[in-house]
Structure formats: C-alpha cells, structure tokens
Scaffold this active site. Structure first.
Site, mmCIF file in Angstrom:
data_model
loop_
_atom_site.group_PDB
_atom_site.id
_atom_site.type_symbol
_atom_site.label_atom_id
_atom_site.label_comp_id
_atom_site.label_asym_id
_atom_site.label_seq_id
_atom_site.Cartn_x
_atom_site.Cartn_y
_atom_site.Cartn_z
ATOM 1 N N LYS A 90 -13.286 -29.602 -15.057
ATOM 2 C CA LYS A 90 -12.530 -30.795 -15.443
ATOM 3 C C LYS A 90 -11.757 -31.336 -14.235
ATOM 4 O O LYS A 90 -11.817 -32.510 -13.927
ATOM 5 C CB LYS A 90 -11.578 -30.432 -16.589
ATOM 6 C CG LYS A 90 -10.717 -31.584 -17.052
ATOM 7 C CD LYS A 90 -9.837 -31.193 -18.237
ATOM 8 C CE LYS A 90 -8.788 -32.266 -18.476
ATOM 9 N NZ LYS A 90 -7.881 -31.945 -19.570
ATOM 10 N N GLU A 93 -11.951 -20.615 -8.404
ATOM 11 C CA GLU A 93 -13.156 -19.820 -8.663
ATOM 12 C C GLU A 93 -14.407 -20.695 -8.625
ATOM 13 O O GLU A 93 -15.413 -20.363 -8.002
ATOM 14 C CB GLU A 93 -13.063 -19.151 -10.051
ATOM 15 C CG GLU A 93 -11.997 -18.084 -10.179
ATOM 16 C CD GLU A 93 -10.650 -18.632 -10.630
ATOM 17 O OE1 GLU A 93 -10.377 -19.844 -10.418
ATOM 18 O OE2 GLU A 93 -9.865 -17.854 -11.185
ATOM 19 N N GLY A 141 -9.529 -28.499 -21.602
ATOM 20 C CA GLY A 141 -10.617 -27.633 -21.123
ATOM 21 C C GLY A 141 -11.217 -26.785 -22.232
ATOM 22 O O GLY A 141 -12.442 -26.719 -22.398
ATOM 23 N N ARG A 142 -10.375 -26.130 -23.016
ATOM 24 C CA ARG A 142 -10.891 -25.216 -24.043
ATOM 25 C C ARG A 142 -11.396 -25.957 -25.282
ATOM 26 O O ARG A 142 -11.890 -25.331 -26.213
ATOM 27 C CB ARG A 142 -9.835 -24.180 -24.409
ATOM 28 C CG ARG A 142 -8.499 -24.758 -24.818
ATOM 29 C CD ARG A 142 -7.425 -23.677 -24.859
ATOM 30 N NE ARG A 142 -6.096 -24.220 -25.098
ATOM 31 C CZ ARG A 142 -5.298 -24.700 -24.139
ATOM 32 N NH1 ARG A 142 -5.708 -24.726 -22.880
ATOM 33 N NH2 ARG A 142 -4.090 -25.161 -24.433
ATOM 34 N N GLU A 163 -4.951 -19.349 -25.313
ATOM 35 C CA GLU A 163 -4.394 -20.311 -24.360
ATOM 36 C C GLU A 163 -3.661 -21.421 -25.119
ATOM 37 O O GLU A 163 -2.794 -22.092 -24.570
ATOM 38 C CB GLU A 163 -5.518 -20.902 -23.484
ATOM 39 C CG GLU A 163 -5.104 -21.114 -22.036
ATOM 40 C CD GLU A 163 -6.205 -21.604 -21.115
ATOM 41 O OE1 GLU A 163 -6.850 -22.620 -21.437
ATOM 42 O OE2 GLU A 163 -6.432 -20.998 -20.062
ATOM 43 N N HIS A 165 -19.113 1.415 -35.031
ATOM 44 C CA HIS A 165 -19.243 2.718 -34.378
ATOM 45 C C HIS A 165 -18.316 2.825 -33.191
ATOM 46 O O HIS A 165 -18.520 3.658 -32.316
ATOM 47 C CB HIS A 165 -20.705 2.938 -33.971
ATOM 48 C CG HIS A 165 -21.608 2.987 -35.164
ATOM 49 N ND1 HIS A 165 -21.873 4.154 -35.852
ATOM 50 C CD2 HIS A 165 -22.249 1.998 -35.826
ATOM 51 C CE1 HIS A 165 -22.667 3.881 -36.879
ATOM 52 N NE2 HIS A 165 -22.902 2.580 -36.890
ATOM 53 N N LYS A 188 -1.865 -18.502 -10.196
ATOM 54 C CA LYS A 188 -2.688 -19.289 -9.271
ATOM 55 C C LYS A 188 -1.929 -19.550 -7.977
ATOM 56 O O LYS A 188 -2.475 -19.438 -6.884
ATOM 57 C CB LYS A 188 -3.053 -20.649 -9.899
ATOM 58 C CG LYS A 188 -4.068 -20.586 -11.032
ATOM 59 C CD LYS A 188 -4.420 -22.006 -11.461
ATOM 60 C CE LYS A 188 -5.208 -22.035 -12.756
ATOM 61 N NZ LYS A 188 -5.416 -23.384 -13.277
HETATM 62 O O1 F6P Z 1 -7.124 -21.274 -16.376
HETATM 63 C C1 F6P Z 1 -6.681 -22.440 -16.874
HETATM 64 C C2 F6P Z 1 -7.707 -23.529 -16.969
HETATM 65 O O2 F6P Z 1 -7.035 -24.701 -16.628
HETATM 66 C C3 F6P Z 1 -8.333 -23.636 -18.347
HETATM 67 O O3 F6P Z 1 -7.509 -24.234 -19.259
HETATM 68 C C4 F6P Z 1 -9.568 -24.381 -18.023
HETATM 69 O O4 F6P Z 1 -10.480 -24.354 -19.085
HETATM 70 C C5 F6P Z 1 -10.017 -23.659 -16.799
HETATM 71 O O5 F6P Z 1 -8.813 -23.384 -16.090
HETATM 72 C C6 F6P Z 1 -11.003 -24.366 -15.927
HETATM 73 O O6 F6P Z 1 -10.519 -25.582 -15.451
HETATM 74 P P1 F6P Z 1 -11.469 -26.651 -14.807
HETATM 75 O O7 F6P Z 1 -12.460 -27.094 -15.823
HETATM 76 O O8 F6P Z 1 -10.575 -27.759 -14.361
HETATM 77 O O9 F6P Z 1 -12.167 -26.013 -13.630
#
Ligand code: F6P
Length: 544
Positions: free
Chosen positions: A210, A216, A271-272, A357, A388, A508
């Site tokens: 987003k 990452e 995002g979620r 979240e 199990h 972060k």
């Molecule tokens: O870790 C927090 C967060 O902002 C989430 O809410 C989001 O889904 C994720 O990082 C990834 O964010 P982006 O889509 O901006 O890479």
C-alpha cells in the site's frame, strides 16, 4: 481532534452485563440445553450461505438481550451506516473506511468527499481482469518471449496474508498450470526458497505494498529485481516481469516499475482490509476474473447482511457481541478458530492480523485509557490436527477458550469416508467441549476412583459452529467479510479505532536505527538499554 466519548463501561447496559456475568459464571451449558430442548435450533442464524449455530455459547436469552441492548446504546447501527456512507471513521488518520466499496455493485454510489468512488473501483477491477486474461492466455510474455508460468507476490501483512490465504483456500478453483508463491519475510530464506526452482524468463513478480515503503517488501523487491536481471542479463527485463499494487504511484515509478503496470487503490482501504482491492491481483491470476467476481459477490452478500439485518439475526453482530461477552465480561483472553477444512489452513493466520491489529488497543478513539479488556488473541489450526495437539488444554485446562468451528457439508476432494470422519470429529469436539463428562458418569463406567478426576471433562466450554455447503469463492468471501464486520462491531462497542496500527511503528523506527549499527565497520556508539547494547555487540562479535 478526537470526539469525546461516553466510556463504554459507564453505560447502564454495560453494568447490567457485568452483574449478569456473575450469575452466568456458574451456569452450565448442560442445564441450558436441558431447560430448552429447542435451543440447538433456536440459537442459530443464517446469511450469505453460512449457517451459524451459537447455541453452545454460554448465554441465555437475557444475555443476548443485554448484549444487543449494549450494541444499540453504543450506536452500532449508526456506526455501520457511517462506515458504509464513507464518513471518516478512522479518526486518528482522518480517513474513510470503505473496503465495502471494493465489492459494491457496479452501479452503486458510495461517496468520499462528495465523489463517487465505485467507478474507480471498477476501472481497476477491469484493468486487473484484462491483465489477468493476457497472462493466463499467454498473450503477456516475459522479456525473452516466454509465457508466464510463475507468479511471486512480494508483500507483507495485509499485502500478503489475505492473498496467501485466499490462494490456499481456493486452490481447487485455480489454474493449476500457474505456480503461485508468496514472499513476505525479510529473512532471505523466504525469497531464496520461493524462487529456487523458478525460471526467471517465466516469472512475474507482483510487488504488493500500500505504502511502497515497507522495509521487508522493498528489500525483497530489490532482491527480486537483481535476481531477474542477473538471470536475463538486461535491466529492461523489469518492464515485463514486475507489476505493482500500491497507493503510491511515485514510489512505484522510482522503483522502476512503469505506472502502466501499476494497479492502484486508495487511502480508504486499510492494509488488513485490502484483499478485495488491487492487492487481490494474485488471487485473480490464480482464479480468473469470473471466480474472483464470484468471491466478491460473497463479500457483498455479507456486507449487505451486516448493513441491513436486524441485530438478532445479524451474523457479524452476534459473533462480535459474543466476543465482547467473553473478552470483557467472562475473562477469556483468546479465541480459537478451528477450520475443519485443509484449504483453510492459513485462515487463522489471516485472522490474526485482521483482528489483533484492529482491536489490540488500550486507548479509546478519544485517547482515554480503556478500563476493560479489548481484543482477544486469535489463534488456531485446521482440524483434526489441533485435536492431537492443543485441544487437551481447551477440554481440561484452566483457561476459558471460546472456539469457532468451521466446516462444510461437502468436501472438494471426496474420497471414501474421509469427509464424514472429518466432520464427525468437528461435531464431536463441539459436543464434548460443551457437555463434557461428569465425574459420576466416569465412575459409573467402572473407572478406578483415583482415575476419575483425570478422566472427568468439566464441559461448559463454549463454541460456535459455522456450517456451509462447500468451500466456494463466494463462501470464502462471505466468511472473510463476516470476520471483518465482527471486528468492526467489537471496535464500536469498545470505542477503539479498528483502522489504525500505531503500535507497529516503534519497532520499525528502532530497527532502522539498529541496521547501520550492525553494518558499521567501526565499533558503533550504542545508546540502547544495556541488554540491547550487549546483544548487538555479541552479534557483531559473532559475525567477526
Ligand atoms: O505492519 C503494519 C502494516 O502497516 C500493516 O498494517 C500492513 O498491512 C503492512 O504493514 C504492510 O504495509 P504495506 O502494504 O504498506 O507494505
């Protein structure tokens, strides 16, 4: 500025529930069922292809009345309307919350700042469908003229969990000739293992972010770029092998992806809550646009149900309020989600971000501290594996763990007696949890006296069962929307903002500070606490 709120716990409806909870602590499901032979058929509701049996919950009609009165008094009805109308209910970020617009009917009108967003939603959906058709038909070719056989989605959190879960869930409906992989972790192992057997000339990378700034995802996207260029020997290859899903066109183009190959979405999609936005491109590539739209229709059916059904028959409201009941009044800390379907194996992981979240908050929308428990810890595994493993603790441990069982009348892989065996286990577990086996019954079956306490099941362990005909794209859509709206319901009752996530920021920022400290050639001046300083020194020494 935040609006001042009435503290939820100051409401008479909240206090009535607190008093009622005291009585309910000693009420056993055995007695509730004995007193009402119709309970198992009465405490049920149905919508969008999902049948919900909540009769094995530790509630009476009075509990339900009190919970729904709390929902009314809190203004849940108005808040649902506000969300669907495009009001800026994400108050800490001053944003509308309109994931429901992503799956609205083509002719619907949903406005943000006086502007109908539905045509833009469909413009993106149509571009996605055209791209998907090109890739699946082999019209879209890689840099060397090869058709695309592999799709690697690079994203994390909401840009990974929904698509990864949906791909697993709907594999039966997917183009089996396409290989889909999902890379999220900054641990290089994730990327290296995902691509180790892939031909670069046949591989399409989807960079899903987003913000297009997430550490990452950017690290993985840059490694993917290098991997591709080193194999195809040409920087211009990126154009045919990378597409982006983002709200940040500038960062996408700075990365080197042509904005023509970007599928956009908007700041009113959290995002979620984004799996039905452009973030769903990998899902559409796997399913084709027809099945993808069928999935959207399932979301839409549940959205409409949530918006219009009376609370007493409203699945997300009922399940949301049950969650409030256990978390804030009966002291449960976790919620297990137990899908009796192997295809839903990633569903609990997906729900963890969606729920935790969203409602993992200690202050209300107005900034005041809550004086009650919020957001449950969500967890789970597909049945029967969990039986199990951890079910022992749910049956005989000291903790109260409400469970959601999810099962289907038909298997997508009918094979001998497997499905009946699977479902018999699901029904049996819910029954055993609710009713248990009393010490008298254990003793009566001839068990030695000293063993009786060990073999006694206390029961009174609550669960809901969600039963659907079979796992289809539409049913998956309805299921996801059910949990999305359940979370919204809870956030309204608790007075928290379900659409921000400030709690992820500090880590972060600190990580960004530590990165150069790990990489520096000279001994860096460390100003963390003594534990973090010592760990960093030891790590640096370990790496020589
Ligand atoms: O870790 C927090 C967060 O902002 C989430 O809410 C989001 O889904 C994720 O990082 C990834 O964010 P982006 O889509 O901006 O890479």
């Amino acid at each position: 500025m935040s609006e001042l709120m009435t503290a939820p716990s100051a409401r008479p409806e909240w206090q009535a529930l607190q008093a009622h909870a005291v009585a309910m602590r000693s009420t056993h499901l055995r007695d509730l069922f004995a007193a009402d032979p119709a309970r198992g058929e009465r405490l049920t509701a149905e919508a969008a292809g999902l049948y919900l049996d909540y009769s094995k919950q530790r509630i009476t009609d009075e509990t339900l009345t009190l919970l729904l009165a709390l929902a009314e008094a809190t203004g849940l009805r108005e808040q649902i309307a506000a969300m669907f109308s495009g009001a800026k209910i994400n108050n800490t970020e001053q944003r509308a919350v309109l994931h429901v617009a992503l799956r609205a009917a083509r002719d619907a009108v949903i406005e943000v700042d006086g502007h109908n967003v539905v045509p833009e939603v469909y413009a993106v959906l149509d571009r996605m469908a055209a791209f998907v058709d090109q890739v699946r038909s082999g019209v879209w070719r890689g840099h060397t003229g090869q058709p695309i056989r592999n799709v690697v989605n690079i994203g994390i959190g909401g840009s990974d969990l929904g698509p990864a879960m949906a791909y697993e869930a709907l594999r039966q409906y997917s183009a089996r000739e396409l290989t889909l992989r999902f890379v999220s972790n900054v641990d290089a192992t994730d990327f290296v293992e995902a691509v180790h057997d892939l031909e670069a000339s046949e591989t399409l990378f989807i960079v899903a972010s987003k913000t297009f700034t997430t550490m990452e995802t950017m690290a993985n996207a840059h490694s993917a770029r290098q991997w591709l260029i080193s194999r195809l020997g040409d920087e211009t290859a990126v154009a045919r092998h990378f597409v982006a899903l983002s709200t940040n066109a500038q960062a996408v183009s700075e990365f080197g992806i042509d904005p023509a190959n970007m599928f956009g979405f908007w700041d009113w999609v959290g995002g979620r809550y984004s799996m039905t936005s452009a973030i769903g491109l990998s899902t559409m590539l796997a399913l084709g646009s027809g099945s993808y739209h069928a999935m959207l229709s399932g979301f839409r059916a549940m959205d409409e149900h949530f918006r219009t059904a009376p609370f007493a028959q409203n699945l997300p409201v009922l399940m949301g309020m049950l969650g409030v009941w256990y978390t804030s009044f009966l002291g449960a800390e976790t919620q297990a989600v137990l899908p009796y379907d192997q295809y839903l194996r990633r569903f609990p992981a997906y729900l963890q971000q969606l729920t935790m979240e969203s409602t993992g908050k200690q202050v209300r929308r107005d900034g005041a501290a809550v004086d009650y428990e919020t957001g449950a810890i969500y967890w789970g595994e597909p049945g029967t594996n969990g039986q199990h493993s951890f079910y022992q603790l749910i049956h005989q441990g000291t903790k109260l763990i409400p469970c959601d069982f999810i099962g289907f009348c038909h298997s997508l892989n009918p094979l001998g007696e497997h499905h009946n065996l699977l479902m018999a286990n699901m029904f049996a577990q819910a029954e055993a949890l609710a009713f248990g086996k009393s010490a008298e019954a254990v003793a009566a079956s001839g068990t030695a006296e000293w063993l009786v306490p060990h073999r006694t099941f206390p029961g009174n362990r609550p669960s809901s069962t969600i039963l659907a005909d079979r796992l289809t794209p539409a049913v998956l859509g309805a299921l996801v929307a059910l949990y999305e709206h359940l979370v919204f319901t809870q956030s309204v009752i608790w007075g928290v903002n379900a659409f921000d996530q400030w709690g992820v920021e500090l880590g972060k920022v600190l990580a960004a500070q530590i990165v150069p400290e790990l990489a520096s050639s000279g001994e860096p001046a460390l100003s963390h606490d003594s534990s973090t300083n010592a760990l960093i020194r030891r790590y640096r020494a370990g790496r020589g």
